[in-house]
Design an enzyme around this catalytic site. Structure first.
Site, PDB file in Angstrom:
ATOM      1  N   CYS A 130       0.848  -1.198   0.000  1.00  8.97           N
ATOM      2  CA  CYS A 130       0.000   0.000   0.000  1.00  8.97           C
ATOM      3  C   CYS A 130       0.879   1.242   0.000  1.00  8.97           C
ATOM      4  CB  CYS A 130      -0.921  -0.010   1.222  1.00  8.97           C
ATOM      5  SG  CYS A 130      -1.872   1.511   1.420  1.00  8.97           S
ATOM      6  N   CYS A 133      -0.381   3.960   2.504  1.00  7.40           N
ATOM      7  CA  CYS A 133      -0.072   3.645   3.901  1.00  7.40           C
ATOM      8  C   CYS A 133       1.406   3.858   4.222  1.00  7.40           C
ATOM      9  CB  CYS A 133      -0.431   2.201   4.210  1.00  7.40           C
ATOM     10  SG  CYS A 133      -2.064   1.685   3.697  1.00  7.40           S
ATOM     11  N   ASP A 134       2.292   3.462   3.316  1.00  7.41           N
ATOM     12  CA  ASP A 134       3.704   3.333   3.657  1.00  7.41           C
ATOM     13  C   ASP A 134       4.655   4.184   2.819  1.00  7.41           C
ATOM     14  OD1 ASP A 134       3.033   1.248   5.530  1.00  7.41           O
ATOM     15  OD2 ASP A 134       2.773  -0.074   3.814  1.00  7.41           O
TER      16      ASP A 134
END
Length: 307
Positions: A130, A133-134
């Protein structure tokens, strides 16, 4: 045990759309979601093919869909995965990992898909699925992206926009299948390079937190170092609990044009079913059909309508 007219397993865009139509049809409706509602769309940086929005962040779009659901009499049960189902007979039984038990006259399966995991075994911790997300941790760094489809290129463009210094896209096939316009946009960044007919065959963690990766191409193996690996290699259907219950094809649930499975009162919709095209809009169309057919099924069979 809590009783409903219809229970929707999965709270992505498909599941939430089904809930809207089921509730509007007067059915007592619940969504069972193992994480939080929104599904994979939550992690999509930019949705550009949704009617009425030329471009919108995936999480923002899902927040709007959820707000619509919350205006209706729909019970949402999150962070509790369905662990077992008993779908034969007029009353369907569902049990969750949290110890909850539910029953319903109809069930709509909208469990969607999850990203395909990296096949190479490694202790390297910086493997991600993701970018939203990261991705922020990789500003000014170098990363490897596995997958040359639309997801791989779209997410690479997002990562480049975050300030990632260098992105190397690896595609196992001789050509990338992403849209030509998207591929050209990626190459124009000056940060993104692409290698086709290339596979990742080894990942060796290094003492400095990076990794040395081995890539097998047409001219033999080559090595390079990277700060992180992002995988966008497609998805697999979330149908494990249904494998001995419903008819599957390559892991996907088989339905007819009315989203009906082989079990009366059990419907499936969205990315989890056998179909040619998997888009947000097609999932919503499937969900609409499934919910309306569930309502008709209850009317025609005299199924319980719980107040």
């Amino acid at each position: 045990m809590t009783a409903y007219d219809t229970i929707i397993i999965g709270g992505g865009v498909c599941g939430m759309t089904a809930a809207i139509y089921a509730a509007r049809a007067g059915l007592r409706t619940a969504i069972l979601e193992k994480e939080v509602c929104g599904g994979l769309v939550n992690y999509t940086h930019l949705v550009e093919n949704y009617p009425s929005y030329p471009a919108i962040h995936g999480m923002e779009l899902m927040e709007k869909v959820r707000a619509h659901v919350e205006q209706l009499p729909v019970d949402i049960h999150e962070i509790d995965a369905v662990e077992s189902v008993k779908l034969d007979g007029p009353v369907k039984l569902i049990h969750t990992g949290g110890g909850e038990e539910y029953q319903a006259g109809t069930v709509i399966i909208a469990t969607g898909r999850t990203p395909r995991r990296l096949a190479v075994k490694t202790d390297f911790e910086n493997v991600h699925y993701c970018s939203v997300c990261d991705g922020t941790a990789y500003k000014g760094k170098e990363i490897l992206v596995i997958g040359g489809g639309n997801s791989g290129f779209d997410e690479s463009l997002y990562l480049a926009g975050l300030g990632v210094a260098r992105i190397h896209i690896i595609e196992a096939f001789p050509a990338c299948i992403a849209d030509a316009v998207t591929q050209e946009r990626a190459r124009r960044t000056g940060k993104i390079t692409v290698s086709t007919s290339t596979e990742l065959v080894a990942v060796e963690p290094l003492p400095d937190g990076r990794a040395r990766v081995t890539l097998q191409g047409e001219k033999g193996p080559v090595s390079e170092e990277t700060d992180g690996i992002f995988c966008f290699m497609g998805q697999v259907p979330n149908t494990e609990i249904f494998k001995d219950v419903l008819e599957l094809e390559n892991g996907y649930i088989k339905t007819d044009g009315n989203m009906e499975t082989g079990i009366p009162g059990v419907f499936a919709a969205g990315d989890v079913i056998v179909k040619n095209f998997r888009q947000i809009t097609t999932a919503m169309g499937d969900a609409t059909i499934a919910a309306l057919r569930a309502a008709r099924y209850l009317r025609e069979t005299g199924g319980t309508r719980h107040e």
